[in-house]
Write a protein that holds these residues in place. Sequence first.
Motif, PDB file in Angstrom:
ATOM      1  N   GLU A 198       1.473  -0.594  -9.591  1.00  0.00           N
ATOM      2  CA  GLU A 198       1.729   0.846  -9.521  1.00  0.00           C
ATOM      3  C   GLU A 198       0.475   1.603  -9.099  1.00  0.00           C
ATOM      4  O   GLU A 198       0.542   2.574  -8.348  1.00  0.00           O
ATOM      5  N   ASN A 199      -0.679   1.157  -9.573  1.00  0.00           N
ATOM      6  CA  ASN A 199      -1.923   1.822  -9.199  1.00  0.00           C
ATOM      7  C   ASN A 199      -2.246   1.617  -7.725  1.00  0.00           C
ATOM      8  O   ASN A 199      -2.745   2.517  -7.051  1.00  0.00           O
ATOM      9  N   VAL A 200      -1.956   0.425  -7.210  1.00  0.00           N
ATOM     10  CA  VAL A 200      -2.132   0.170  -5.780  1.00  0.00           C
ATOM     11  C   VAL A 200      -1.247   1.106  -4.963  1.00  0.00           C
ATOM     12  O   VAL A 200      -1.681   1.721  -3.975  1.00  0.00           O
ATOM     13  N   LYS A 201       0.004   1.244  -5.372  1.00  0.00           N
ATOM     14  CA  LYS A 201       0.931   2.110  -4.644  1.00  0.00           C
ATOM     15  C   LYS A 201       0.489   3.571  -4.700  1.00  0.00           C
ATOM     16  O   LYS A 201       0.683   4.319  -3.727  1.00  0.00           O
ATOM     17  N   SER A 202      -0.121   3.994  -5.818  1.00  0.00           N
ATOM     18  CA  SER A 202      -0.608   5.377  -5.922  1.00  0.00           C
ATOM     19  C   SER A 202      -1.675   5.658  -4.873  1.00  0.00           C
ATOM     20  O   SER A 202      -1.658   6.700  -4.204  1.00  0.00           O
ATOM     21  N   ILE A 203      -2.623   4.731  -4.717  1.00  0.00           N
ATOM     22  CA  ILE A 203      -3.676   4.908  -3.717  1.00  0.00           C
ATOM     23  C   ILE A 203      -3.092   4.863  -2.317  1.00  0.00           C
ATOM     24  O   ILE A 203      -3.478   5.644  -1.432  1.00  0.00           O
ATOM     25  N   GLN A 204      -2.153   3.989  -2.089  1.00  0.00           N
ATOM     26  CA  GLN A 204      -1.538   3.907  -0.764  1.00  0.00           C
ATOM     27  C   GLN A 204      -0.786   5.187  -0.418  1.00  0.00           C
ATOM     28  O   GLN A 204      -0.823   5.643   0.732  1.00  0.00           O
ATOM     29  N   PRO A 212       1.878  -5.057  -1.498  1.00  0.00           N
ATOM     30  CA  PRO A 212       2.165  -4.420  -0.201  1.00  0.00           C
ATOM     31  C   PRO A 212       0.863  -4.036   0.491  1.00  0.00           C
ATOM     32  O   PRO A 212      -0.135  -3.749  -0.169  1.00  0.00           O
ATOM     33  N   ARG A 213       0.859  -4.020   1.816  1.00  0.00           N
ATOM     34  CA  ARG A 213      -0.347  -3.703   2.577  1.00  0.00           C
ATOM     35  C   ARG A 213      -0.062  -2.558   3.540  1.00  0.00           C
ATOM     36  O   ARG A 213       1.029  -2.456   4.101  1.00  0.00           O
ATOM     37  N   ILE A 214      -1.073  -1.676   3.704  1.00  0.00           N
ATOM     38  CA  ILE A 214      -0.968  -0.590   4.669  1.00  0.00           C
ATOM     39  C   ILE A 214      -2.253  -0.528   5.487  1.00  0.00           C
ATOM     40  O   ILE A 214      -3.288  -1.077   5.093  1.00  0.00           O
ATOM     41  N   SER A 215      -2.191   0.179   6.617  1.00  0.00           N
ATOM     42  CA  SER A 215      -3.364   0.405   7.466  1.00  0.00           C
ATOM     43  C   SER A 215      -3.701   1.892   7.476  1.00  0.00           C
ATOM     44  O   SER A 215      -2.804   2.738   7.401  1.00  0.00           O
ATOM     45  N   HIS A 216      -4.986   2.187   7.547  1.00  0.00           N
ATOM     46  CA  HIS A 216      -5.446   3.566   7.709  1.00  0.00           C
ATOM     47  C   HIS A 216      -6.563   3.537   8.743  1.00  0.00           C
ATOM     48  O   HIS A 216      -7.591   2.903   8.544  1.00  0.00           O
ATOM     49  N   HIS A 217      -6.376   4.244   9.851  1.00  0.00           N
ATOM     50  CA  HIS A 217      -7.257   4.077  11.002  1.00  0.00           C
ATOM     51  C   HIS A 217      -8.323   5.165  11.140  1.00  0.00           C
ATOM     52  O   HIS A 217      -9.045   5.178  12.141  1.00  0.00           O
ATOM     53  N   ARG A 269      -9.409  -2.362  -8.670  1.00  0.00           N
ATOM     54  CA  ARG A 269     -10.237  -2.214  -7.468  1.00  0.00           C
ATOM     55  C   ARG A 269      -9.987  -3.343  -6.472  1.00  0.00           C
ATOM     56  O   ARG A 269      -9.781  -3.112  -5.278  1.00  0.00           O
ATOM     57  N   ASP A 270      -9.998  -4.576  -6.956  1.00  0.00           N
ATOM     58  CA  ASP A 270      -9.821  -5.709  -6.052  1.00  0.00           C
ATOM     59  C   ASP A 270      -8.421  -5.713  -5.442  1.00  0.00           C
ATOM     60  O   ASP A 270      -8.244  -6.042  -4.263  1.00  0.00           O
ATOM     61  N   ALA A 271      -7.416  -5.358  -6.244  1.00  0.00           N
ATOM     62  CA  ALA A 271      -6.051  -5.320  -5.712  1.00  0.00           C
ATOM     63  C   ALA A 271      -5.917  -4.235  -4.644  1.00  0.00           C
ATOM     64  O   ALA A 271      -5.233  -4.434  -3.626  1.00  0.00           O
ATOM     65  N   ILE A 272      -6.574  -3.102  -4.849  1.00  0.00           N
ATOM     66  CA  ILE A 272      -6.524  -2.025  -3.855  1.00  0.00           C
ATOM     67  C   ILE A 272      -7.186  -2.478  -2.556  1.00  0.00           C
ATOM     68  O   ILE A 272      -6.650  -2.292  -1.457  1.00  0.00           O
ATOM     69  N   LEU A 273      -8.360  -3.101  -2.665  1.00  0.00           N
ATOM     70  CA  LEU A 273      -9.048  -3.579  -1.465  1.00  0.00           C
ATOM     71  C   LEU A 273      -8.194  -4.604  -0.709  1.00  0.00           C
ATOM     72  O   LEU A 273      -8.164  -4.616   0.525  1.00  0.00           O
ATOM     73  N   ALA A 274      -7.485  -5.440  -1.469  1.00  0.00           N
ATOM     74  CA  ALA A 274      -6.660  -6.469  -0.836  1.00  0.00           C
ATOM     75  C   ALA A 274      -5.387  -5.904  -0.215  1.00  0.00           C
ATOM     76  O   ALA A 274      -4.720  -6.604   0.544  1.00  0.00           O
ATOM     77  N   SER A 275      -5.077  -4.654  -0.520  1.00  0.00           N
ATOM     78  CA  SER A 275      -3.839  -4.067   0.000  1.00  0.00           C
ATOM     79  C   SER A 275      -4.071  -3.172   1.215  1.00  0.00           C
ATOM     80  O   SER A 275      -3.137  -2.560   1.706  1.00  0.00           O
ATOM     81  N   LEU A 276      -5.325  -3.100   1.689  1.00  0.00           N
ATOM     82  CA  LEU A 276      -5.661  -2.141   2.740  1.00  0.00           C
ATOM     83  C   LEU A 276      -6.196  -2.831   3.992  1.00  0.00           C
ATOM     84  O   LEU A 276      -6.953  -3.814   3.912  1.00  0.00           O
ATOM     85  N   HIS A 277      -5.836  -2.263   5.121  1.00  0.00           N
ATOM     86  CA  HIS A 277      -6.430  -2.639   6.414  1.00  0.00           C
ATOM     87  C   HIS A 277      -7.137  -1.405   6.936  1.00  0.00           C
ATOM     88  O   HIS A 277      -6.511  -0.410   7.303  1.00  0.00           O
TER      89      HIS A 277
END
Length: 499
Positions: free
Chosen positions: A228-234, A269-274, A288-296
């Motif tokens: 849920e925290n990963v999804k909040s940041i995304q 889940p993974r997302i990209s931010h350019h 923190r690690d889960a958030i980093l692993a979910s981002l491109h």
Amino acid sequence: MSSSDDTALNVRTQSCHMISNIPYDIFLLIAFSCWNDGTDKYHSNFPIIASHVCRTWRRYALDTGAFWAIIEFRQARIHPAMMKYKVWLERARDSPLDIYIGPHPFKNASVKHAKAIMQLIMPHVSHWRSFGVDRVPKKISRLIFDRLRDVSAPMLEILNVDGERARRSYQEPPTARCKLKPFVRGEAPNMRELTVVGFPYDYFVTRFTSLQVLRLTHFDFGRGDTLENVKSIQRILVSLPNLHVFQIDSNNSRSGAYSVFPELDRSLPRISHHSLTELCIYLGFADRDAILASLHLPRVRYFLSHLQSETTFGLHLLPYLSQFHPFSNLVSLRLVGRSSGRATSNDIDNHRNDARNRWNEVNMAHLEGALSGLPLLKALTFERVGFEGGKWLNCLGTTCPCLQWLTFSQCDGCTLEQIRAIVETRQETHGFDPLVRLVIEQWSSDNFIKIDEGSDEWLKRSLRFDVTSSVDDLRRDTYLSAVEGIKTLVPRYSRLTGL
């Protein structure tokens, strides 16, 4: 009158004549140079000082609206400030205004003072360039931002909303449930930078979608599970496609949720931010690690903590870095492992060491693939990493062609001779930058790299090479501080304790 007195009088007369006849552009250069070097108290008095030097300077000062455009309510006595700033706002004319409201005016008669301040500044809201509210009581925050619900601020670029602090560090801020909604029926189309401390952030990130800088501090994050925290940041990143700088510091960082040998959830889940170029995360390790692993994030150059030191990457992130190459623009990386302990007669300790070695080997097998996705990397730090006889070192000679700074901190499983071989390989490889800085940090007998005299002398002739053996030696520049100009912040308590 003596000749010396005549000389002194002539010097003073000539000096006054020179001061009163300087061109307007030189006056501005002097004035703004002095202003930029001053303190907050100096800023509040500088326009008055400059306007009382001489008649010419007074004319210049009164003709320069920007001199009077910084309105700061820092004083406990509100009435003198109100009288002063009423005049300043008239002199500022159409200049962009920078307005700051601190906590001191609200020690007594707080509501009355807040209403008086808002009555003074609200007629000029169309000229606000920045607006900051700093640690005022919750009821004052509500009053101030309720006045902003129905207005527009077309020139507003920077908004700082800093809430009242909790009495204890482990308590949530008093404003954690206080939802502010400025400009809900108005507009602030040029808002580019937003800082929210202690307030819910949801409204802000969905209302001001053109933000380029976002700082969220002491907000209510971390009560849900990691997913849920990963999804909040995304959701925040998806809402803000133009964001360049994102800093996040939770009030509920769950540092205790970190496993001794952590593993990532492969279903994240993974997302990209350019657009993002700088990400500062101060959260619990697992989040923190889960958030980093979910981002491109193809444009991010470095990751920072809340004190502007470099964020560490656990070795369990190496498989993710190897598979996805998500941070291709990264210039600095700090990898942290679990170095091996000494063999003992204690079966529990030996079992833990065996588990650590297996965890280390599984993840370090992805080191070469991870580094191959970092073509612009200039600084690499290994902390508490075991190199198992040096077999994980070889890829440092074939990856990261721009690498210049290399640091081993409390590492083991390799020798200085093996590290020298890497330095020589990079020097001889066409298209690779030679290393210019090599640091080995080891002050514990449990973690060491074997130093031989021949390699030590060769490295000292070939590049800047240091072996540090105490914590005091670590007060040195890193790549981010020396080259990128990012200075690590010192916690306030350190000034008292000396730590």
